[in-house]
Write an enzyme that holds these catalytic residues in place. Structure first.
Site, PDB file in Angstrom:
ATOM      1  N   HIS A 125     -11.464  -5.370 -61.890  1.00  0.00           N
ATOM      2  CA  HIS A 125     -12.828  -5.735 -61.486  1.00  0.00           C
ATOM      3  C   HIS A 125     -13.554  -6.267 -62.732  1.00  0.00           C
ATOM      4  O   HIS A 125     -13.236  -5.862 -63.856  1.00  0.00           O
ATOM      5  CB  HIS A 125     -13.502  -4.455 -60.981  1.00  0.00           C
ATOM      6  CG  HIS A 125     -14.861  -4.642 -60.384  1.00  0.00           C
ATOM      7  ND1 HIS A 125     -16.004  -4.760 -61.140  1.00  0.00           N
ATOM      8  CD2 HIS A 125     -15.270  -4.685 -59.090  1.00  0.00           C
ATOM      9  CE1 HIS A 125     -17.045  -4.877 -60.336  1.00  0.00           C
ATOM     10  NE2 HIS A 125     -16.627  -4.843 -59.090  1.00  0.00           N
ATOM     11  N   ASP A 202     -10.159   3.246 -64.565  1.00  0.00           N
ATOM     12  CA  ASP A 202     -11.286   2.911 -63.699  1.00  0.00           C
ATOM     13  C   ASP A 202     -10.965   3.486 -62.317  1.00  0.00           C
ATOM     14  O   ASP A 202     -10.169   2.925 -61.573  1.00  0.00           O
ATOM     15  CB  ASP A 202     -11.444   1.379 -63.668  1.00  0.00           C
ATOM     16  CG  ASP A 202     -12.446   0.921 -62.618  1.00  0.00           C
ATOM     17  OD1 ASP A 202     -12.967   1.777 -61.866  1.00  0.00           O
ATOM     18  OD2 ASP A 202     -12.688  -0.303 -62.538  1.00  0.00           O
ATOM     19  N   GLN A 205     -12.257   3.061 -57.158  1.00  0.00           N
ATOM     20  CA  GLN A 205     -11.698   2.958 -55.804  1.00  0.00           C
ATOM     21  C   GLN A 205     -10.728   4.088 -55.491  1.00  0.00           C
ATOM     22  O   GLN A 205     -10.038   4.040 -54.472  1.00  0.00           O
ATOM     23  CB  GLN A 205     -10.982   1.605 -55.627  1.00  0.00           C
ATOM     24  CG  GLN A 205     -11.873   0.396 -55.721  1.00  0.00           C
ATOM     25  CD  GLN A 205     -12.891   0.316 -54.587  1.00  0.00           C
ATOM     26  OE1 GLN A 205     -12.757   0.964 -53.544  1.00  0.00           O
ATOM     27  NE2 GLN A 205     -13.934  -0.477 -54.790  1.00  0.00           N
ATOM     28  N   LYS A 228     -19.691   4.924 -54.152  1.00  0.00           N
ATOM     29  CA  LYS A 228     -18.437   4.602 -53.458  1.00  0.00           C
ATOM     30  C   LYS A 228     -17.749   5.855 -52.947  1.00  0.00           C
ATOM     31  O   LYS A 228     -16.647   5.798 -52.415  1.00  0.00           O
ATOM     32  CB  LYS A 228     -17.491   3.849 -54.393  1.00  0.00           C
ATOM     33  CG  LYS A 228     -17.975   2.447 -54.728  1.00  0.00           C
ATOM     34  CD  LYS A 228     -16.940   1.713 -55.534  1.00  0.00           C
ATOM     35  CE  LYS A 228     -17.505   0.541 -56.278  1.00  0.00           C
ATOM     36  NZ  LYS A 228     -17.772  -0.620 -55.424  1.00  0.00           N
ATOM     37  N   CYS A 366     -15.640  -9.627 -57.077  1.00  0.00           N
ATOM     38  CA  CYS A 366     -15.812  -9.346 -58.519  1.00  0.00           C
ATOM     39  C   CYS A 366     -14.472  -9.271 -59.231  1.00  0.00           C
ATOM     40  O   CYS A 366     -14.267  -8.423 -60.120  1.00  0.00           O
ATOM     41  CB  CYS A 366     -16.604  -8.057 -58.750  1.00  0.00           C
ATOM     42  SG  CYS A 366     -18.275  -8.145 -58.165  1.00  0.00           S
TER      43      CYS A 366
HETATM   44  N1  PMP Z   1     -14.266  -1.027 -60.697  1.00  0.00           N
HETATM   45  C1  PMP Z   1     -13.802  -1.177 -59.459  1.00  0.00           C
HETATM   46  C2  PMP Z   1     -12.323  -1.083 -59.198  1.00  0.00           C
HETATM   47  C3  PMP Z   1     -14.700  -1.400 -58.415  1.00  0.00           C
HETATM   48  O1  PMP Z   1     -14.244  -1.554 -57.172  1.00  0.00           O
HETATM   49  C4  PMP Z   1     -16.094  -1.474 -58.706  1.00  0.00           C
HETATM   50  C5  PMP Z   1     -17.112  -1.741 -57.611  1.00  0.00           C
HETATM   51  N2  PMP Z   1     -16.715  -2.700 -56.683  1.00  0.00           N
HETATM   52  C6  PMP Z   1     -16.510  -1.293 -60.016  1.00  0.00           C
HETATM   53  C7  PMP Z   1     -15.570  -1.078 -60.994  1.00  0.00           C
HETATM   54  C8  PMP Z   1     -17.947  -1.325 -60.389  1.00  0.00           C
HETATM   55  O2  PMP Z   1     -18.643  -0.253 -59.828  1.00  0.00           O
HETATM   56  P1  PMP Z   1     -20.217  -0.164 -59.919  1.00  0.00           P
HETATM   57  O3  PMP Z   1     -20.740  -1.488 -59.462  1.00  0.00           O
HETATM   58  O4  PMP Z   1     -20.570   0.952 -58.996  1.00  0.00           O
HETATM   59  O5  PMP Z   1     -20.563   0.135 -61.341  1.00  0.00           O
END
Ligand code: PMP
Length: 407
Positions: A125, A202, A205, A228, A366
């Protein structure tokens, strides 16, 4: 496994799931972007504001002490949920993004010098790419990228070949938000540790979909977002081994993170407060703990098993649709399906599905470098939570078939 969860009762805990959109029942399949909130989470927020709202930590008065205990109890709940050793290892952040930025600054500025390397992967991401690029531009480091196999898995042979004396950190997703791949993070950590390289996972998910045990993984850092995982927006977690957090410098400066301040010099507070400048989100922390307690009441293994049933059901049915292409076909997947059908633009299909009450996400998710690697601009993405049902999957399939007929 599956019959252990009473999905009908669970759905009743989420008031938004019984609303309609365009006079149709809402079918919410955008859970990888954010999850809906159970009543207990919203009630936890209400409870703090109605009964114990006061700024925490420095107050001698009754409400401040109550609020402080609630916030620190929430931290202990997070510790237990991911099986950290100590509450000192749990730093509240605004989310995954802020946690990675914290490390890119605090770890990156301390341990990375010109010519050093950080390994990330093709499926990251933007939150796990851009902070490292910003560090690269400040410090002259290099980013090394793990390529993917045709199934959308990390190429582990290539990963091993990237590890070197210059590697200062490996930072990879536990689960891809596009491909759904569950990465072999334990193996990645073992391989990196064999060379004394720390690893950041990270977990944005992963944490709401499977049991996560940071000690068993032996992760040095593990980050995720509350929103999430059925918790509130605006709060997340940085887990860090105490041995690392102890030696890392603070990220933001201000109140709360200090021990003593003079105009000449400031000394910093102990862990975890050193990393929590300013008034913390003591409402969000309590609501996040409510979400974790809610998940724990069902058991993360049961949630994982039920969501896997949904994934298999949806995948099998989607594969039968003519012209269907699913991106990410690893046998080890979480409940995320990215797809395209024929040459129908994802935005068109997403808009038409929306009119049927079906919420899916469209676009690059993203993860633009991943889209480039796949040689596409974007996909549709259906992502399931444990409140979704097999009937909703059937409605998605019927919806996709209906849209295909329109083209
Ligand atoms: N890493 C991953 C794998 C994600 O799916 C996301 C959110 N789509 C993020 C980071 C970023 O999370 P946040 O916008 O809540 O900071």
């Amino acid at each position: 496994m599956t019959e252990k969860l009473d999905i009908k009762t669970i759905r009743n805990d989420f008031p938004i799931l019984s609303r309609t959109v365009y006079d149709r029942p809402l079918i919410y399949l955008d859970n990888a972007a954010t999850t809906q909130k159970p009543r207990c989470v919203v009630e936890a927020i209400e409870h703090v504001y109605y009964h114990q709202n006061a700024n925490i930590h420095r107050g001698v008065h009754y409400l401040s002490q109550r609020a402080t205990v609630a916030h620190e109890t929430a931290r202990a709940t997070v510790r237990d949920f991911i099986h950290a050793t100590s509450s000192n290892e749990i730093v509240f952040t605004r989310g995954t993004t802020e946690a990675i930025n914290l490390l890119a600054t605090s770890y990156g500025e301390t341990f990375c010098n010109e010519g050093d390397e950080i390994i990330i992967s093709t499926m990251e991401h933007h939150a796990n790419i851009v902070p490292w690029q910003m560090l690269r531009d400040r410090k002259g480091i290099k980013l090394k990228i793990i390529p993917l196999t045709d199934l959308g898995e990390l190429d582990m042979t290539a990963f091993e070949a990237l590890l070197s004396e210059k590697t200062k950190l490996v930072s990879v997703a536990h689960v891809s938000n596009v491909l759904g791949t569950i990465n072999p993070v334990k193996e990645i950590i073992e391989k990196a540790h064999a060379r004394n390289i720390p690893v950041l996972i990270d977990g944005a998910q992963a944490v709401s979909h499977m049991p996560v045990d940071v000690q068993q993984l032996d992760a040095d850092f593990y980050v995720f977002s509350g929103h999430k995982m059925y918790g509130p927006n605006g709060i997340g977690v940085l887990y860090g081994k105490e041995k690392w957090l102890d030696i890392l410098p603070p990220y933001h400066g201000g109140g709360e993170m200090i021990a003593h301040v003079t105009f000449e010099k400031t000394t910093f507070a102990d862990l975890p407060f050193k990393f929590e400048a300013g008034t913390p989100d003591y409402v969000g922390s309590v609501a996040l703990a409510a979400a974790m307690n809610y998940l724990s009441s069902f058991g993360m293994e049961n949630i994982a098993a039920y969501e896997n049933d949904l994934l298999l059901d949806a995948t099998q049915k989607m594969m039968k649709i003519d012209g269907m292409h699913i991106y990410g076909t690893s046998p080890r997947k979480s409940s995320v399906i990215s797809f395209l059908v024929n040459d129908i633009h994802p935005f068109d299909m997403g808009t038409l599905l929306d009119r049927l009450g079906i919420a899916v996400r469209t676009g690059h998710h993203c993860a633009m470098p991943l889209m480039s690697a796949l040689d596409i601009d974007g996909t549709l993405r259906a992502s399931f939570a444990f409140y979704n049902t097999h009937e909703e999957i059937d409605a998605l399939i019927a919806g996709i078939e209906r849209v295909i007929k329109m083209f």
